[in-house]
Design an enzyme around this catalytic site. Structure first.
Site, short mmCIF file in Angstrom:
data_model
loop_
_atom_site.label_atom_id
_atom_site.label_comp_id
_atom_site.label_asym_id
_atom_site.label_seq_id
_atom_site.Cartn_x
_atom_site.Cartn_y
_atom_site.Cartn_z
N ARG A 106 0.57 -1.51 -0.21
CA ARG A 106 -0.51 0.04 0.07
C ARG A 106 0.75 0.85 0.28
O ARG A 106 1.48 1.43 0.76
CB ARG A 106 -1.16 0.04 1.42
CG ARG A 106 -1.68 0.78 1.82
CD ARG A 106 -2.69 1.27 2.32
NE ARG A 106 -2.75 1.39 3.59
CZ ARG A 106 -3.33 1.04 4.73
NH1 ARG A 106 -4.23 0.72 4.79
NH2 ARG A 106 -2.98 1.30 5.78
N GLY A 108 -0.90 4.64 -1.61
CA GLY A 108 -1.09 6.29 -1.49
C GLY A 108 -3.13 5.01 0.25
O GLY A 108 -4.04 6.57 -0.37
N HIS A 110 -5.75 4.51 -2.01
CA HIS A 110 -6.24 4.66 -2.99
C HIS A 110 -7.05 3.58 -4.36
O HIS A 110 -7.98 3.85 -4.54
CB HIS A 110 -6.11 6.21 -3.93
CG HIS A 110 -6.27 7.23 -3.73
ND1 HIS A 110 -5.43 7.60 -1.91
CD2 HIS A 110 -6.60 8.45 -2.55
CE1 HIS A 110 -5.71 8.66 -1.47
NE2 HIS A 110 -6.63 9.56 -2.40
N ASP A 111 -6.80 2.88 -4.27
CA ASP A 111 -7.10 1.75 -5.22
C ASP A 111 -8.54 1.46 -5.20
O ASP A 111 -8.87 1.22 -4.16
CB ASP A 111 -6.72 0.30 -4.68
CG ASP A 111 -7.00 -0.66 -5.54
OD1 ASP A 111 -5.67 -1.38 -6.37
OD2 ASP A 111 -8.30 -1.39 -5.77
N GLY A 176 -1.36 8.07 -3.84
CA GLY A 176 -0.12 7.66 -3.97
C GLY A 176 0.89 7.81 -4.92
O GLY A 176 0.12 7.08 -6.21
N TYR A 186 -2.60 10.23 -14.91
CA TYR A 186 -3.28 11.24 -15.79
C TYR A 186 -3.73 12.95 -15.05
O TYR A 186 -4.07 12.28 -13.52
CB TYR A 186 -4.33 10.89 -16.98
CG TYR A 186 -5.47 11.86 -17.30
CD1 TYR A 186 -4.89 11.74 -18.40
CD2 TYR A 186 -6.45 12.82 -16.18
CE1 TYR A 186 -5.97 12.85 -19.59
CE2 TYR A 186 -7.13 13.57 -17.64
CZ TYR A 186 -6.79 13.91 -19.22
OH TYR A 186 -7.20 14.88 -19.41
N TYR A 470 -8.69 2.97 -13.00
CA TYR A 470 -10.00 3.39 -12.09
C TYR A 470 -10.10 1.66 -12.16
O TYR A 470 -11.18 1.31 -12.80
CB TYR A 470 -10.02 3.85 -13.31
CG TYR A 470 -9.95 5.81 -13.25
CD1 TYR A 470 -9.47 5.99 -12.69
CD2 TYR A 470 -10.52 6.01 -13.98
CE1 TYR A 470 -9.05 7.52 -12.41
CE2 TYR A 470 -10.42 7.49 -14.29
CZ TYR A 470 -9.22 8.31 -13.06
OH TYR A 470 -9.37 9.65 -13.27
C1 LIG Z 1 -10.05 10.20 -4.53
C2 LIG Z 1 -9.07 9.94 -5.83
C3 LIG Z 1 -8.43 10.63 -7.44
C4 LIG Z 1 -7.68 10.04 -7.95
N1 LIG Z 1 -7.29 10.70 -8.97
C5 LIG Z 1 -7.07 10.12 -10.21
C6 LIG Z 1 -6.16 11.61 -11.56
O1 LIG Z 1 -6.67 12.75 -11.58
N2 LIG Z 1 -5.93 10.66 -12.39
C7 LIG Z 1 -5.29 9.38 -12.30
O2 LIG Z 1 -4.68 8.79 -13.26
N3 LIG Z 1 -5.82 8.28 -11.79
C8 LIG Z 1 -6.59 8.74 -10.77
N4 LIG Z 1 -6.59 8.30 -9.40
C9 LIG Z 1 -6.59 7.00 -9.61
C10 LIG Z 1 -4.93 6.61 -9.00
O3 LIG Z 1 -4.41 6.68 -9.92
C11 LIG Z 1 -5.32 4.82 -8.46
O4 LIG Z 1 -6.16 4.62 -7.57
C12 LIG Z 1 -3.90 4.53 -7.94
O5 LIG Z 1 -4.37 2.57 -8.31
C13 LIG Z 1 -3.73 4.95 -6.44
O6 LIG Z 1 -2.41 5.05 -5.90
P1 LIG Z 1 -2.29 4.60 -3.94
O7 LIG Z 1 -1.21 4.40 -3.89
O8 LIG Z 1 -2.68 5.94 -3.51
O9 LIG Z 1 -3.06 3.06 -4.24
P2 LIG Z 1 -2.97 1.58 -3.48
O10 LIG Z 1 -4.10 1.48 -3.28
O11 LIG Z 1 -2.36 1.64 -2.35
O12 LIG Z 1 -2.47 1.35 -4.15
C14 LIG Z 1 -2.81 0.48 -5.63
C15 LIG Z 1 -2.15 -0.70 -6.37
O13 LIG Z 1 -1.18 -0.72 -6.78
C16 LIG Z 1 -0.68 -1.04 -5.57
N5 LIG Z 1 0.96 -0.95 -5.20
C17 LIG Z 1 1.02 0.45 -4.43
N6 LIG Z 1 2.11 1.04 -4.14
C18 LIG Z 1 3.43 -0.08 -4.81
C19 LIG Z 1 4.66 -0.19 -4.64
N7 LIG Z 1 5.52 0.40 -4.08
N8 LIG Z 1 5.19 -1.29 -4.99
C20 LIG Z 1 3.75 -2.80 -6.09
N9 LIG Z 1 2.90 -1.96 -5.49
C21 LIG Z 1 2.48 -1.01 -5.44
C22 LIG Z 1 -1.11 -1.61 -4.83
O14 LIG Z 1 -0.90 -3.30 -4.05
C23 LIG Z 1 -2.85 -1.04 -5.56
O15 LIG Z 1 -2.47 -2.72 -5.56
C24 LIG Z 1 -8.14 8.62 -8.06
C25 LIG Z 1 -8.38 7.94 -7.64
C26 LIG Z 1 -8.82 8.47 -6.28
C27 LIG Z 1 -9.63 7.48 -5.35
#
Ligand SMILES: Cc1cc2nc3c(=O)[nH]c(=O)nc-3n(C[C@H](O)[C@H](O)[C@H](O)COP(=O)(O)OP(=O)(O)OC[C@H]3O[C@@H](n4cnc5c(N)ncnc54)[C@H](O)[C@@H]3O)c2cc1C
Ligand SMILES: *[C@@H]1O[C@H](CO)[C@@H](O)[C@H](O)[C@H]1NC(C)=O
Ligand SMILES: *[C@@H]1O[C@H](CO)[C@@H](O)[C@H](O)[C@H]1NC(C)=O
Ligand SMILES: *[C@@H]1O[C@H](CO)[C@@H](O)[C@H](O)[C@H]1NC(C)=O
Ligand SMILES: *[C@@H]1O[C@H](CO)[C@@H](O)[C@H](O)[C@H]1NC(C)=O
Ligand SMILES: *[C@@H]1O[C@H](CO)[C@@H](O)[C@H](O)[C@H]1NC(C)=O
Ligand SMILES: *[C@@H]1O[C@H](CO)[C@@H](O)[C@H](O)[C@H]1NC(C)=O
Ligand SMILES: *[C@@H]1O[C@H](CO)[C@@H](O)[C@H](O)[C@H]1NC(C)=O
Ligand SMILES: *[C@@H]1O[C@H](CO)[C@@H](O)[C@H](O)[C@H]1NC(C)=O
Ligand SMILES: *[C@@H]1O[C@H](CO)[C@@H](O)[C@H](O)[C@H]1NC(C)=O
Length: 529
Positions: A106, A108, A110-111, A176, A186, A470
């Site tokens: 994990r 951020g 935001h999955d 994240g 994007y 998404y």
């Molecule tokens: C409120 C909101 C706004 C958003 N806005 C945008 C936007 O403007 N543009 C856009 O393109 N997308 C957007 N998104 C989508 C976002 O890009 C994805 O949800 C992204 O995967 C979130 O990354 P995270 O690290 O926060 O999530 P996490 O839930 O931590 O990870 C997402 C996935 O990646 C894997 N992962 C995380 N970190 C690692 C790592 N270090 N190594 C290997 N695997 C890892 C996790 O296991 C999981 O499968 C948005 C999402 C939300 C909820």
């Protein structure tokens, strides 16, 4: 009689499962605790329901953005590990392999389907929050960014260093780097500078054998895969090195809204003919929702289309472009605000004018709603009658919103196979469907699925493409035991990655043949039998 048999069987299964889970838990936790005690870091790095229950719960929940997964997860993590360096990640991988404990990573949190923090099998979370250093090289205009950083921290740190450097990635500051950069990325300057993966030039990943690799030692296949194919399937990404991009000191933003009474349907229709072709310094993003009609006292609803836009330049250069390409919108200078790029990141995140930049460093996301999202790609303009059909759906559902994100520009100059992210030339825009609600009921998910079915004739076909970031388990999921077949995974694989899916499977087979890194929608290796 029947009743008894079923109860008895259930009892047996439940007992069996509990025993197995308990011994897996003990062995795994013993293993990491002993490894971490050697380095005296277990106190601040390992959280279990037993060793410090309060911190365990608050760390587990702090990045839960979606109430959908708070109550429904059948399993809680055996432990949450918050590594402070690479050797602690290696130790976790070692113990997890040894005791068959699944790892979820994990960054951020935001999955969209909660895949970074829920699971159907006993698992531990590697939470990257302590690995979030960002170091900028102003000679090269590059940055090393650890994956536990948020987009807000990235933007803040860049702006602290320079007023004319930026990075093209998403709009929400609490997203994240780990998930976002490895899955696409994007944002508001993507028509000019591409998406995050287009600007990644190196990475550090720890693979299933615990080896720490950089671009050179991982090789170009794996380096290709983690720029859009998601990190999850291939290892734990510790950091990305990116090229920063140059932006003007002053940019211009506007957010003008039009209702049906103000010709919203015709404007959205026309937007489809210009939004991907217009000057690439201009990104006209559309947010569409149902609102109470300002003109109606009887509670009638109308549709509101907000053109939420960024221009990389001054207002005096923006107005002539709009007058020439999109005069129907009637944009005037008074609608526009000039500011710095970093101020524009606050504007698009919805903060009021004058908010201190420090809010970009706040990692806490609002988590008081249930949420479901889906995506589609549009390659031919949707006719007006098609739009009117969409409006009917929006009027049915209070918490609904559509985002139309224009493509073209720098997104189209890259070939489909350059990175696993395949949505390039030929796409006019991406649709993001979202619905939020506060009292749980299946009605809302049913609504978004019905709208998705309605949209089929208007969007991309064979495959009906979708944006990996998404994430949507409706379009197909893996076998949770980790033995997903190629055929099963290709249901969602071709939608997210088109033909790049086959190359992702080949890379996976090479770097993680035993499928150690897996989740409900990860790339499977080809099995040898
Ligand atoms: C409120 C909101 C706004 C958003 N806005 C945008 C936007 O403007 N543009 C856009 O393109 N997308 C957007 N998104 C989508 C976002 O890009 C994805 O949800 C992204 O995967 C979130 O990354 P995270 O690290 O926060 O999530 P996490 O839930 O931590 O990870 C997402 C996935 O990646 C894997 N992962 C995380 N970190 C690692 C790592 N270090 N190594 C290997 N695997 C890892 C996790 O296991 C999981 O499968 C948005 C999402 C939300 C909820
Ligand atoms: C990782 O951190 C632990 C605890 O702070 C420390 O003992 C160990 O030496 C570190 N390892 C590396 C490679 O820096
Ligand atoms: C380990 O940590 C404890 C508590 O923080 C401290 O008292 C002790 O001196 C540390 N031991 C070593 C070897 O660093
Ligand atoms: C809506 O469009 C019609 C026809 O193009 C035009 O006459 C009218 O002025 C427009 N209304 C608004 C509020 O822009
Ligand atoms: C409200 O909606 C109804 C049905 O769509 C319509 O007949 C009526 O004219 C609307 N009233 C107003 C004030 O817009
Ligand atoms: C744009 O305007 C709409 C309608 O007023 C509003 O709901 C939305 O939050 C605004 N967006 C931004 C980024 O200010
Ligand atoms: C934004 O705030 C600044 C001061 O913080 C002010 O000078 C400026 O006029 C404001 N702009 C708008 C469009 O409200
Ligand atoms: C951080 O954001 C959360 C969620 O929006 C909010 O509740 C909290 O007050 C913010 N904290 C600070 C210090 O601004
Ligand atoms: C939407 O919300 C309004 C007011 O909050 C309520 O009266 C209406 O019934 C809701 N409509 C739907 C479809 O939930
Ligand atoms: C995967 O494993 C499970 C449990 O062992 C088994 O029931 C299932 O049939 C297997 N699926 C495939 C596609 O091999």
């Amino acid at each position: 009689m029947k009743f008894h048999c079923i109860t008895f069987l259930f009892f047996l299964l439940a007992n069996h499962f509990l025993l197995r889970a308990t011994s897996a838990q003990n062995n795994f936790i013993e293993c990491i605790t002993s490894k971490f005690q050697a380095s005296n870091s277990s106190q601040n790095v390992i959280y279990t329901p037993r060793n410090n229950a309060a911190s365990y719960s608050s760390i587990y929940q702090s990045f839960l953005g979606n109430l959908r997964f708070l109550s429904t997860s059948p399993q809680r993590p055996l432990a949450i590990i918050t590594p402070t360096n690479e050797s602690e990640i290696q130790a976790t991988i070692h113990c997890s392999r040894k005791h068959g404990t699944q790892i979820k990573v994990r960054s951020g949190g935001h999955d969209y389907e909660g895949l970074s923090y829920i699971s159907q099998t006993p698992f531990a979370i590697v939470d990257m929050r302590n690995l979030r250093a960002i170091s900028i090289d102003t000679q090269e205009n590059t940055a090393w960014i650890q994956t536990g950083a948020t987009l807000g921290e990235v933007y803040y740190t860049i702006a602290e260093t320079s007023r004319t450097l930026a990075f093209p990635a998403g709009v929400c500051p609490t997203v994240g780097v780990g998930g976002h950069f490895s899955g696409g990325g994007y944002g508001m300057i993507s028509r000019k500078h591409g998406i995050a993966v287009d600007n990644i030039i190196d990475a550090i990943i720890i693979n299933a054998n615990g080896q720490i690799l950089n671009r050179n030692s991982m090789g170009e296949d794996l380096f290709w895969a983690i720029r859009g194919g998601g990190g999850t399937s291939f290892g734990i990404v510790v950091a990305f090195k990116v090229n920063l991009v140059t932006i003007p000191e002053t940019v211009t933003v506007f957010n003008v809204s039009r209702t049906l009474e103000q010709n919203a349907t015709q404007l959205v229709h026309k937007w489809q003919y210009i939004s991907d072709k217009i000057d690439e310094n201009l990104l006209l993003r559309l947010f569409i929702s149902s609102v109470r009609s300002p003109a109606a006292s009887n509670g009638n609803r109308t549709i509101q289309a907000s053109f939420t836009s960024l221009f990389l330049g001054r207002v005096e250069d923006l107005i002539p472009i709009m007058e020439q390409k999109f005069p129907e919108l009637g944009l005037v200078e008074q609608d526009c605000i000039e500011m710095s790029w970093i101020e524009s990141t606050l504007f698009f995140a919805g903060f009021p004018n004058g908010t201190s930049l420090d809010v970009l460093l706040n990692r806490t996301q609002q988590n008081s709603v249930y949420f479901k999202g889906k995506s589609d790609y549009v390659r031919e303009p949707i006719p007006e009658h098609g739009l009117q059909g969409i409006w009917n759906y929006l009027n049915e559902e209070n918490g609904s919103q559509l985002q139309f994100s224009p493509y073209g520009g720098a997104l189209s100059t890259v070939s489909e196979s350059e990175t696993p992210f395949p949505h390039r030339s030929g796409n006019i825009f991406m649709i993001h469907y979202a619905v939020v609600w506060t009292t749980d009921s299946p009605r809302h998910i049913n609504w978004i699925r019905r709208l998705y079915r309605y949209m089929a004739p208007f969007v991309s076909k064979s495959p009906r493409a979708a944006y990996f970031n998404y994430r949507d388990l409706d379009i197909g999921r893996n076998n949770i035991q980790g033995n997903t077949s190629y055929r099963q995974a290709s249901v969602w694989g071709f939608k997210y990655f088109k033909n790049n899916f086959n190359r992702l499977v080949r890379v996976k087979t090479k770097v993680d043949p035993s499928n150690f890194f897996r989740n409900e929608q990860s790339v499977p290796p080809l099995s040898s039998n």
